[in-house]
Design a protein around this motif. Structure first.
Motif, short mmCIF file in Angstrom:
data_model
loop_
_atom_site.label_atom_id
_atom_site.label_comp_id
_atom_site.label_asym_id
_atom_site.label_seq_id
_atom_site.Cartn_x
_atom_site.Cartn_y
_atom_site.Cartn_z
N GLY A 220 40.75 22.67 10.51
CA GLY A 220 41.37 23.79 11.22
C GLY A 220 41.34 23.63 12.72
O GLY A 220 41.88 24.47 13.44
N GLY A 221 40.71 22.58 13.23
CA GLY A 221 40.72 22.34 14.67
C GLY A 221 39.64 23.09 15.43
O GLY A 221 39.69 23.21 16.65
N ARG A 222 38.66 23.60 14.70
CA ARG A 222 37.55 24.27 15.37
C ARG A 222 36.58 23.26 15.95
O ARG A 222 35.86 23.57 16.89
N CYS A 223 36.51 22.08 15.31
CA CYS A 223 35.58 21.05 15.76
C CYS A 223 36.27 19.70 15.70
O CYS A 223 37.24 19.53 14.97
N MET A 348 36.96 33.74 5.65
CA MET A 348 37.50 32.39 5.85
C MET A 348 38.86 32.47 6.54
O MET A 348 39.14 31.71 7.45
N ILE A 349 39.70 33.40 6.05
CA ILE A 349 41.03 33.55 6.63
C ILE A 349 40.90 33.91 8.11
O ILE A 349 41.54 33.31 8.98
N LEU A 350 40.02 34.88 8.39
CA LEU A 350 39.85 35.30 9.78
C LEU A 350 39.31 34.15 10.62
O LEU A 350 39.80 33.87 11.71
N ASP A 359 38.17 30.66 20.59
CA ASP A 359 36.75 30.32 20.63
C ASP A 359 35.93 31.60 20.50
O ASP A 359 35.34 32.07 21.45
N ILE A 360 35.96 32.13 19.31
CA ILE A 360 35.30 33.42 19.09
C ILE A 360 34.04 33.19 18.27
O ILE A 360 34.03 32.40 17.33
N ASN A 361 33.00 33.88 18.64
CA ASN A 361 31.73 33.76 17.93
C ASN A 361 31.89 34.25 16.48
O ASN A 361 32.49 35.28 16.23
N GLY A 362 31.33 33.46 15.56
CA GLY A 362 31.42 33.81 14.15
C GLY A 362 30.90 35.21 13.86
O GLY A 362 31.39 35.89 12.96
N LEU A 363 29.94 35.62 14.66
CA LEU A 363 29.35 36.94 14.45
C LEU A 363 30.40 38.04 14.55
O LEU A 363 30.45 38.97 13.76
N TRP A 364 31.27 37.90 15.56
CA TRP A 364 32.32 38.91 15.73
C TRP A 364 33.32 38.85 14.59
O TRP A 364 33.82 39.88 14.14
N VAL A 365 33.59 37.62 14.15
CA VAL A 365 34.51 37.49 13.01
C VAL A 365 33.92 38.20 11.80
O VAL A 365 34.61 38.92 11.08
N ALA A 366 32.61 38.02 11.61
CA ALA A 366 31.96 38.68 10.47
C ALA A 366 32.04 40.19 10.61
O ALA A 366 32.36 40.90 9.64
N VAL A 367 31.77 40.68 11.81
CA VAL A 367 31.81 42.13 12.03
C VAL A 367 33.22 42.66 11.76
O VAL A 367 33.40 43.68 11.10
N ILE A 368 34.22 41.91 12.24
CA ILE A 368 35.61 42.34 12.01
C ILE A 368 35.92 42.31 10.51
O ILE A 368 36.45 43.27 9.95
N VAL A 438 27.69 34.97 5.21
CA VAL A 438 28.19 34.58 6.54
C VAL A 438 27.81 33.15 6.92
O VAL A 438 28.34 32.62 7.89
N GLY A 439 26.90 32.55 6.16
CA GLY A 439 26.57 31.14 6.41
C GLY A 439 27.81 30.26 6.40
O GLY A 439 27.89 29.26 7.11
N TYR A 440 28.84 30.67 5.65
CA TYR A 440 30.07 29.90 5.56
C TYR A 440 30.80 29.83 6.88
O TYR A 440 31.64 28.96 7.08
N ILE A 441 30.57 30.80 7.75
CA ILE A 441 31.29 30.75 9.02
C ILE A 441 30.30 30.57 10.16
O ILE A 441 30.42 31.18 11.21
N ALA A 442 29.33 29.69 9.91
CA ALA A 442 28.45 29.21 10.98
C ALA A 442 27.57 30.27 11.59
O ALA A 442 27.27 30.23 12.76
#
Ligand SMILES: Nc1ncnc2c1ncn2[C@@H]1O[C@H](COP(=O)(O)OP(=O)(O)OP(=O)(O)O)[C@@H](O)[C@H]1O
Ligand SMILES: [Mg+2]
Lengths: 502, 315
Positions: A220-223, A348-350, A359-368, A438-442
């Motif tokens: 996905g181009g994150r890394c 995963m989709i988010l 470059d958004i922290n996974g934590l915020w993605v989880a909260v969203i 949430v381990g799945y999204i780092a």
């Protein structure tokens, strides 16, 4: 959820006794006939072993720690495993296990995005390090340290201030290749990459993902790079490129050592092993800190998602009950999509699609993610709660001179909240437990921290029981707090009643 | 005090109030009667603007309630309303139900409001229920609390929308007696009701609503004993016949059989024929026609209609 699964596996493992009639000593593929062999989902040598012994029974495992436990208890007869791991295990638990035979060759490497320009440059550096013996020395150093239970220092490199960043996704559950020690990623992969990337004039910034997550990340181009004890076995990752190998590896079959006398028996021995487990799980490398941090993250995500989701429930309810057809239809679609999507898939989709490039922290993605999910349920709850308050009460309030808004806040909402609170409470406890994915999204939450600890201690009992216990206590505390709130809202009990009597 | 002119209100094409005109003075106790669905509730709800009239004007103490900029809260504060379904606030106990609006809307200090609430509860006979919850009360008690709640705002006008229709027959009396007491205090009241005996006794004036208008307007005696217009006669007649039937049932079940059967039958016949009085000789034909109506509407059975006819034969 993950914790519960792990706990079930553990119980199954513990509950099983050693197989009887085990007389034939396993020396080669012939003796594996009809035997149970643990096989990791990340191990691609199943076919090779099956060719050697078609009658082998594969038991799928997700983690070596569980397979290890099963082997010890006699639930399985062997583990298909890399020889490097086997070497460390036999050293850590002397006399208990032995390598029966090896059956396939493999190589260790890194993963890169398809057709990335980085590959040629990185491969060149690895080749140089292979040629002058650097990589071999690094591997030896980390393997020997792992056997002794120590952690070597990573090399300190000078990084120019304006050096470009190369992002690394690690699956950090594979000592000696890549693991977490003292809250930092370490291991062969990290050392080699630190040196290689430094020579390319860039800065390496590693982040911990899960095994599956890191591949998605590179895709996905994150890394740019992914690592974590990757054995390629002739490029089995179709969607990504593999780097030049930095070590050779052999796949082998690890079995119980039939001559092993056991670590003593009786209460004293049990207590001693329990104490050793405790020290390994919590004290060594201050692992309790990692678990505590993980728990903090779990609570933070739960709290913020609950806040966000509940706040969002109001607009969802407004839209759902809107008299404008288009708006209410949209709300209905929103609700059914979110209710029908597993949260893991939503995350995963988010993470990889919606915020893939950001470059958004996974934590915020989880909260969203969790917040959106909760908002759909809480919105519907709110609707049913509000519908359950007779319309006449609003009219009575209006007739007394209340504004509609004030009547809603003063009379309707408290009653609505009171009726939905039991369901809402269940939803929040569900949320708390659901955050374990949430381990799945780092994100290193409690479950992930316990995974990481488990990968270092090679035992599952303590981390899992502790994790389950912490989740239980947290759920219970949450239920208790909401129960208190419910009682405050209930006019049939509490201070209001006494005030009225006075 | 209240002046309604050319009030119109419809719901989705159905014109419920076609042209309501009425003047109500201070201290009048007005009963509003009429068949189901003729817009009695709608009329009452237009007065305190729970419904928005389509056109016409409603003046309360000279203030136009229908004006776009009307201060609805101010109007509603001066006009208490008691509903058929009580509508007590479920999240508050009885005392707080009575106290809430005083504190929230008028800004009365808590202690003052509580004292007043207790006084009002005593007045409706429920001082001992101050900290009960609405769910713990009987229907009659709920309705009395609702009356106290409306009174707490010191309204000048009280609107009642069928205050006893949702009640068990055994509880109607306690609520009606509270309303009767109120009527004696000189409060302006509008009462939509199906309790004809009560309307007759308590009100100074009766409005018969039908066909979207105030069809007939008069004193209780005029409306109940000497109705002038055909629909009123029919309605009141039906009510009287219905009443007579109820009494006959009670007689048959032996509840009233204390040796006064003849006396009661005589009274009944008197009541029965009252609204039809001014048809003179045509009275009996008229009653027979009404009975046929009721029979075809299923309000009475063949046997009952025979029975009435038999009694009427004695007239
Ligand atoms: N909010 C509304 N929406 C649509 N129609 C309505 C509404 N309120 C009342 N109506 C209709 O208006 C007509 C008059 O209703 P209303 O309740 O005023 O009659 P009513 O005289 O009070 O009858 P009842 O004696 O049965 O209470 C009825 O046909 C009713 O169906
Ligand atoms: Mg009505």
């Amino acid at each position: 959820m993950k914790t519960i699964c792990a706990l079930l596996i553990l119980l199954a493992t513990v509950g099983c006794s050693r197989r009887a009639g085990e007389t034939v000593r396993i020396e080669g593929p012939e003796q594996l006939k009809g035997r149970h062999v643990a096989h990791m989902s990340s191990d691609f040598h199943k076919g090779t072993l099956q060719k050697l012994q078609p009658d082998v029974v594969f038991d799928p495992y997700s983690e070596y720690a569980f397979a290890f436990e099963s082997l010890r208890n006699g639930k399985i007869d062997a583990i298909s495993i890399g020889k490097t791991y086997a070497e460390i295990w036999t050293a850590k638990f002397p006399g208990e296990f032995r390598v029966a035979f090896d059956y396939a060759g493999d190589v260790c490497c890194f993963l890169l995005r398809k057709n990335s320009s980085l590959k040629a440059r990185l491969d060149a550096e690895i080749r140089k390090m292979n040629a002058d013996g650097t990589t071999e020395a690094i591997v030896r150093k980390w393997v020997e340290a792992a056997k002794k239970g120590t952690v070597p220092q990573l090399p300190q490199v000078e990084v120019p201030a304006n050096a470009p960043e190369i992002r690394l996704a690690c699956a950090a559950e594979s000592e000696p290749w890549c693991f977490v020690a003292d809250g930092q990623v370490a291991g062969v992969d990290i050392e080699i990459l630190t040196l290689a990337v430094n020579r390319l004039g860039a800065r390496l910034s590693p982040k911990i993902y899960s095994w599956g997550g890191m591949v998605d990340c590179v895709n996905g181009g994150r890394c740019e790079i992914a690592c974590g004890g990757v054995y390629t076995a002739g490029n089995v990752f179709p969607t990504v490129d593999t780097s030049e190998k930095y070590a050779d590896e052999r796949m082998c079959i690890l079995v119980r050592n039939e001559d092993y006398g056991g670590g003593g028996s009786g209460v004293a021995a049990f207590a001693k092993s329990l104490k050793a487990s405790f020290v390994r799980t919590f004290v060594v490398e201050s692992r309790w800190k990692m678990l505590a941090n993980g728990f903090g993250i779990t609570l933070l995500i739960t709290f913020l998602s609950a806040l966000f989701g509940t706040a969002l429930a109001f607009p969802v309810w407004l839209a759902r009950t809107s008299r404008v057809r288009l708006v209410s239809s949209c709300a209905r679609v929103y609700i059914s999509i979110l209710q029908g999507t597993p949260v893991l898939v939503l995350l995963m989709i988010l993470f990889y699609v919606v915020f893939g490039k950001a470059d958004i922290n996974g934590l915020w993605v989880a909260v969203i993610g969790f917040g959106l999910n909760l908002s759909a349920y809480a919105g519907e709850m709110l609707r049913s709660g509000i519908d359950s308050v007779p319309r006449g009460q609003t009219e009575a309030a209006l007739a007394l001179g209340y504004t509609p808004q004030r009547a809603f806040l003063r009379f309707v909402l408290p009653q609505a909240v009171r009726t939905v609170l039991p369901v809402y409470r269940g939803e929040l406890i569900g949320l708390l437990k659901m955050t374990s994915i949430v381990g799945y999204i780092a994100i290193c939450d409690l479950t992930k921290a316990s995974d990481l600890v488990r990968s270092r201690t090679y035992e599952s009992f303590f981390p899992i029981i502790t994790t389950a216990f912490i989740y239980f206590v947290a759920s219970w505390a949450l239920a208790f707090a909401l129960e208190r709130l419910g009682r405050r809202l209930d006019p049939a009990s509490g201070s209001k009643r006494k005030e009225g009597a006075a | 005090m209240i002046s309604v002119r050319h009030l119109k209100k419809g719901f989705g094409g159905v014109q419920v109030l076609k042209d309501v005109n009425v003047e109500i003075g201070k201290g009048e106790v007005v009963s509003i009667i009429g068949p189901s669905g003729t817009g009695k509730s709608t009329f009452l709800r237009c007065l305190n603007r729970l419904e928005k009239p389509d056109s016409g004007t409603i003046l309360v103490d000279g203030i136009d309630v229908t004006a776009p900029k009307a201060d609805l809260a101010a109007v509603r504060r001066r006009m208490g309303m008691v509903f058929q379904n009580f509508n007590l606030f479920g999240n508050l106990n009885v005392l707080d139900n009575v106290k809430a609006a005083q504190c929230d809307i008028l800004g009365t200090p808590k202690e003052v409001a509580a004292r007043k609430a207790l006084e009002l509860l005593a007045r409706v006979g429920l001082a001992n229920k101050a900290d009960a919850l609405p769910d713990e009360l009987s229907g009659g008690q709920k309705q009395r609390v609702a009356i106290a709640r409306a009174l707490a705002m010191d309204p000048e006008i009280l609107l009642f929308d069928e205050p006893t229709s949702a009640l068990d027959p055994t509880m109607v009396g306690e609520v009606l007696s509270v309303i009767k007491d109120l009527a004696k205090t000189g409060m302006t009241m509008l009462i939509v009701t199906h309790e004809m005996g009560f309307a007759r006794e308590v009100s100074t004036r009766v409005l018969y609503m039908d066909e979207g208008i105030v069809y007939e307007d008069g004193t209780p005696d005029e409306i109940f004993s000497h109705p002038q217009k055909p629909k009123t006669i029919e309605f009141v007649g039906k009510v009287c016949l219905k009443h007579a039937l109820d009494m006959m049932r009670l007689l048959r079940e032996g509840i009233l059989s204390d040796g006064r059967v003849d006396e009661i039958e005589a009274q009944m016949l008197l009541r029965l024929s009252e609204p039809f009085e001014h048809f003179g000789d045509g009275k009996l034909n008229r009653i027979a026609a009404t009975l046929r109506d009721m029979l075809s509407d299923g309000v009475i059975t063949e046997a009952e209609s025979q029975q009435i006819a038999h009694i009427l034969g004695g007239l």
